[in-house]
Design an enzyme around this catalytic site. Structure first.
Site, PDB file in Angstrom:
ATOM      1  N   ASN A 133       0.793  -1.225   0.000  1.00 56.97           N
ATOM      2  CA  ASN A 133       0.000   0.000   0.000  1.00 56.97           C
ATOM      3  C   ASN A 133       0.820   1.267   0.000  1.00 56.97           C
ATOM      4  O   ASN A 133       0.386   2.309  -0.451  1.00 56.97           O
ATOM      5  CB  ASN A 133      -0.854   0.030   1.274  1.00 56.97           C
ATOM      6  CG  ASN A 133      -2.304  -0.118   0.927  1.00 56.97           C
ATOM      7  OD1 ASN A 133      -2.651  -0.114  -0.240  1.00 56.97           O
ATOM      8  ND2 ASN A 133      -3.137  -0.235   1.925  1.00 56.97           N
ATOM      9  N   THR A 186      17.792 -16.309 -28.765  1.00 56.26           N
ATOM     10  CA  THR A 186      16.343 -16.191 -28.816  1.00 56.26           C
ATOM     11  C   THR A 186      15.901 -16.318 -30.262  1.00 56.26           C
ATOM     12  O   THR A 186      16.451 -15.645 -31.128  1.00 56.26           O
ATOM     13  CB  THR A 186      15.909 -14.814 -28.276  1.00 56.26           C
ATOM     14  OG1 THR A 186      16.565 -14.609 -27.027  1.00 56.26           O
ATOM     15  CG2 THR A 186      14.417 -14.764 -28.072  1.00 56.26           C
ATOM     16  N   LYS A 221      14.071 -15.574 -33.454  1.00 54.97           N
ATOM     17  CA  LYS A 221      13.375 -14.430 -34.039  1.00 54.97           C
ATOM     18  C   LYS A 221      12.907 -14.813 -35.444  1.00 54.97           C
ATOM     19  O   LYS A 221      13.483 -15.707 -36.024  1.00 54.97           O
ATOM     20  CB  LYS A 221      14.315 -13.225 -34.129  1.00 54.97           C
ATOM     21  CG  LYS A 221      15.068 -12.900 -32.847  1.00 54.97           C
ATOM     22  CD  LYS A 221      14.248 -12.059 -31.922  1.00 54.97           C
ATOM     23  CE  LYS A 221      15.021 -11.736 -30.642  1.00 54.97           C
ATOM     24  NZ  LYS A 221      14.225 -11.069 -29.643  1.00 54.97           N
ATOM     25  N   LYS A 262      10.138 -12.973 -33.293  1.00 54.89           N
ATOM     26  CA  LYS A 262       9.591 -13.551 -32.073  1.00 54.89           C
ATOM     27  C   LYS A 262       8.157 -14.028 -32.252  1.00 54.89           C
ATOM     28  O   LYS A 262       7.730 -14.960 -31.587  1.00 54.89           O
ATOM     29  CB  LYS A 262       9.722 -12.586 -30.903  1.00 54.89           C
ATOM     30  CG  LYS A 262       9.170 -11.191 -31.131  1.00 54.89           C
ATOM     31  CD  LYS A 262       9.062 -10.457 -29.811  1.00 54.89           C
ATOM     32  CE  LYS A 262      10.312  -9.674 -29.460  1.00 54.89           C
ATOM     33  NZ  LYS A 262      10.115  -8.858 -28.264  1.00 54.89           N
ATOM     34  N   LYS A 312      15.991 -20.205 -27.261  1.00 50.61           N
ATOM     35  CA  LYS A 312      15.011 -19.687 -26.316  1.00 50.61           C
ATOM     36  C   LYS A 312      13.730 -19.245 -27.011  1.00 50.61           C
ATOM     37  O   LYS A 312      13.782 -18.627 -28.065  1.00 50.61           O
ATOM     38  CB  LYS A 312      15.641 -18.494 -25.584  1.00 50.61           C
ATOM     39  CG  LYS A 312      14.683 -17.658 -24.771  1.00 50.61           C
ATOM     40  CD  LYS A 312      15.423 -16.536 -24.074  1.00 50.61           C
ATOM     41  CE  LYS A 312      14.476 -15.624 -23.347  1.00 50.61           C
ATOM     42  NZ  LYS A 312      13.553 -14.920 -24.231  1.00 50.61           N
ATOM     43  N   ASP A 358      10.880 -16.618 -27.160  1.00 54.12           N
ATOM     44  CA  ASP A 358      10.781 -15.236 -26.706  1.00 54.12           C
ATOM     45  C   ASP A 358       9.770 -15.162 -25.567  1.00 54.12           C
ATOM     46  O   ASP A 358       8.898 -16.024 -25.445  1.00 54.12           O
ATOM     47  CB  ASP A 358      10.367 -14.320 -27.855  1.00 54.12           C
ATOM     48  CG  ASP A 358      10.947 -12.934 -27.648  1.00 54.12           C
ATOM     49  OD1 ASP A 358      10.338 -12.175 -26.884  1.00 54.12           O
ATOM     50  OD2 ASP A 358      12.004 -12.632 -28.205  1.00 54.12           O
ATOM     51  N   GLU A 359       9.885 -14.122 -24.738  1.00 53.66           N
ATOM     52  CA  GLU A 359       9.014 -14.054 -23.556  1.00 53.66           C
ATOM     53  C   GLU A 359       7.534 -13.996 -23.915  1.00 53.66           C
ATOM     54  O   GLU A 359       6.693 -14.457 -23.157  1.00 53.66           O
ATOM     55  CB  GLU A 359       9.391 -12.861 -22.673  1.00 53.66           C
ATOM     56  CG  GLU A 359       9.192 -11.494 -23.289  1.00 53.66           C
ATOM     57  CD  GLU A 359      10.356 -11.040 -24.164  1.00 53.66           C
ATOM     58  OE1 GLU A 359      10.343  -9.865 -24.555  1.00 53.66           O
ATOM     59  OE2 GLU A 359      11.260 -11.852 -24.457  1.00 53.66           O
ATOM     60  N   HIS A 414      12.552 -15.242 -17.358  1.00 58.54           N
ATOM     61  CA  HIS A 414      12.632 -13.978 -18.089  1.00 58.54           C
ATOM     62  C   HIS A 414      11.982 -12.885 -17.246  1.00 58.54           C
ATOM     63  O   HIS A 414      11.000 -13.138 -16.559  1.00 58.54           O
ATOM     64  CB  HIS A 414      11.926 -14.097 -19.442  1.00 58.54           C
ATOM     65  CG  HIS A 414      12.221 -12.932 -20.337  1.00 58.54           C
ATOM     66  ND1 HIS A 414      11.603 -11.711 -20.184  1.00 58.54           N
ATOM     67  CD2 HIS A 414      13.084 -12.786 -21.363  1.00 58.54           C
ATOM     68  CE1 HIS A 414      12.088 -10.867 -21.087  1.00 58.54           C
ATOM     69  NE2 HIS A 414      12.984 -11.487 -21.814  1.00 58.54           N
ATOM     70  N   ARG A 415      12.549 -11.666 -17.320  1.00 56.63           N
ATOM     71  CA  ARG A 415      12.080 -10.604 -16.419  1.00 56.63           C
ATOM     72  C   ARG A 415      11.194  -9.581 -17.125  1.00 56.63           C
ATOM     73  O   ARG A 415      11.204  -8.405 -16.769  1.00 56.63           O
ATOM     74  CB  ARG A 415      13.275  -9.921 -15.758  1.00 56.63           C
ATOM     75  CG  ARG A 415      14.241  -9.277 -16.752  1.00 56.63           C
ATOM     76  CD  ARG A 415      15.382  -8.579 -16.027  1.00 56.63           C
ATOM     77  NE  ARG A 415      16.258  -7.887 -16.991  1.00 56.63           N
ATOM     78  CZ  ARG A 415      17.135  -6.955 -16.656  1.00 56.63           C
ATOM     79  NH1 ARG A 415      17.272  -6.590 -15.402  1.00 56.63           N
ATOM     80  NH2 ARG A 415      17.890  -6.368 -17.559  1.00 56.63           N
ATOM     81  N   SER A 425      21.540 -10.646 -22.363  1.00 52.91           N
ATOM     82  CA  SER A 425      20.794 -10.787 -23.601  1.00 52.91           C
ATOM     83  C   SER A 425      20.289  -9.423 -24.029  1.00 52.91           C
ATOM     84  O   SER A 425      19.837  -8.647 -23.201  1.00 52.91           O
ATOM     85  CB  SER A 425      19.623 -11.745 -23.362  1.00 52.91           C
ATOM     86  OG  SER A 425      18.754 -11.766 -24.458  1.00 52.91           O
TER      87      SER A 425
END
Length: 465
Positions: free
Chosen positions: A113, A163, A165, A167, A191, A193-194, A284-285, A369
């Site tokens: 909060n 990654t 592509k 993607k 990988k 992609d996210e 992945h972030r 990356s």
């Protein structure tokens, strides 16, 4: 005791400069920018109150519990050098305020909060000290760095990824083909992609099947263990686990999750599944910059990184220091150490506000990356060391001769850098020279060097101390 109704200053109860912190306290460092006219002690105390037991007025039920035992305390305030009216406020929270093994609950309390609080113009959580007693309630990463190396049988060098592509838009079969070509060329991982989940042009089950086929074909040809991060992120936890189960049934070594968009509860569930079933977990972030990019509001990525190590993941994206995405070297290395090492000393020059002891919780491999290519290889090897994954998406698939030669170029560049380093050469000084020498023996690398020789992403980094 007479109950006295009314609004009272937070600092009377929650600002306690004499408090001696306990080993079991969760400690937080907040960057506080109070509204004009609000003294820092009141602002710091307000943060401690609103993120623990306080509310805006005295309530008679306060008398039914021991506030002294449960309240957060602002125990130290220091002005931020070079900033007007900005302070670092240190807050200690008693451990009993938090549910065991729940990152979700920890964040709901500490950053729930309080960030919308009127007396503050802005608020940023810079760092957390997690006590060992709390860490021990978490399982953490499913495997950790050493176990991953043993599973993959790869030692003494960073791992290489790519990654796939474009993607979005490829069919499953073409996607699997790209996976196969990259792995055959010499990468360790490819990988998803996210944002590749399960879209109309490529449903997840088809993708998993064709990627598995690509992995096995590449393994057979190269004699090396390969993997593809199969993105299990889904709209519901049940669906996510279903995808992870299917990946395991295919014999895939690793799955992937977007931990911020998916949420910590889902991530911890998936990490537990991976632990129980021998799957590595790549994290992945996506969405992190929404939270961590503003300098004076939000939450620094090092906090999100610590939270991930508790929730569980074997790899996490951590910026490149040299590519297209932001990240300052010392700061980045600070949280890279927080991810990998067992014990990290307080070091304000690297943004580490507290000494952190992970008591043997497994480490997480940082993933570099985003906008990197063969010319960056010496710098990346130097900065991140062996325990890292270096991911070249466009830097592999953008090779003029195709995907497999792109992978060859990266692998040759990496092996050249590792060899040069082991021979005692200085990668920072001789990096370009090392790559040039290697390219004489590798036409694939020479072609890559030619394409990307001039590319730079030069902007000033925002994240300075």
């Amino acid at each position: 005791v007479g109950f006295k109704a009314g609004v009272k200053d937070y600092k009377l109860t929650y600002y306690t400069p004499d408090y001696q912190t306990k080993d079991t306290d969760i400690l937080a460092a907040f960057r506080v920018t109070p509204q004009p006219g609000v003294p820092p002690e009141e602002a710091g105390a307000a943060v401690a109150a609103e993120s623990s037991t306080g509310t805006w007025t005295t309530v008679w039920t306060d008398g039914l519990t021991s506030l002294d035992r449960y309240k957060g305390r602002c125990y130290h305030i220091e002005p931020v050098a070079g900033e007007e009216n900005q302070y670092i406020c240190y807050v200690a929270y008693p451990l009993d305020l938090f549910e065991e093994g729940s990152v979700t609950n920890m964040f709901t309390s500490i950053v729930g909060n309080v960030f919308g609080f009127k007396a503050l113009r802005a608020l940023r959580l810079e760092d957390l000290r997690i006590p060992t007693a709390y860490i021990k309630t978490f399982q953490g990463p499913p495997h950790g760095i050493q176990v991953e190396r043993d599973k993959l049988n790869k030692y003494g060098r960073p791992l290489l990824g790519c990654t796939i592509k474009p993607k979005l838009g490829l069919s499953a079969k073409n996607y699997g083909r790209a996976v196969y070509e990259c792995l055959r060329g010499g990468l360790d991982f490819t990988k998803d992609d996210e944002n590749v989940n399960s879209q109309p042009f490529m449903r997840w089950r088809d993708r998993f099947l064709f990627c598995a086929e690509g992995i096995y074909k590449a393994q057979a040809e190269t004699g090396e263990i390969k993997g593809h991060y199969l993105n299990a992120t889904a709209g519901t936890c049940e669906e996510m686990i279903k995808r992870a189960v299917f990946a395991r049934e295919l014999g895939a070594p690793i799955v992937m999750h977007d931990y911020l968009t998916g949420g910590f509860t889902a991530n911890t569930s998936l990490a537990h599944y991976c632990w129980d079933n021998g799957l590595l977990l790549h994290i992945h972030r996506a969405m992190h910059a929404v939270i961590d990019r503003q300098k004076n509001h939000g939450m620094h990525f090092r906090v999100l990184a610590k939270a991930l190590r508790m929730s569980g993941g074997d790899h996490i994206h951590a910026g490149t220091v040299v590519g297209k995405l932001e990240g300052e070297r010392e700061i980045t290395l600070g949280f890279v150490d927080l991810l990998r090492d067992d014990y990290i000393e307080k070091d304000r020059s690297r943004g580490i506000y507290f000494t952190q002891d992970w008591v043997s919780l497994p480490g997480v491999i940082p993933v570099a990356s985003g906008g990197i290519h063969v010319w960056h290889m010496p710098a990346l090897t130097e900065i991140f060391g062996d325990d890292s994954v270096l991911q070249f998406g466009g830097g592999t698939l953008g090779h003029p001769w195709g995907n497999a030669p792109g992978a060859v170029a990266n692998r040759v560049a990496l092996e050249a850098c590792v060899q040069a380093r082991n021979e005692g050469r200085n990668l920072a000084r001789e990096g370009n020279e090392i790559i040039r020498e290697a390219s004489k023996w590798s036409p694939e690398l020479a072609a890559a060097c030619e394409v990307w020789k001039e590319i730079k992403f030069e902007f000033e980094a925002m994240d300075t101390l």
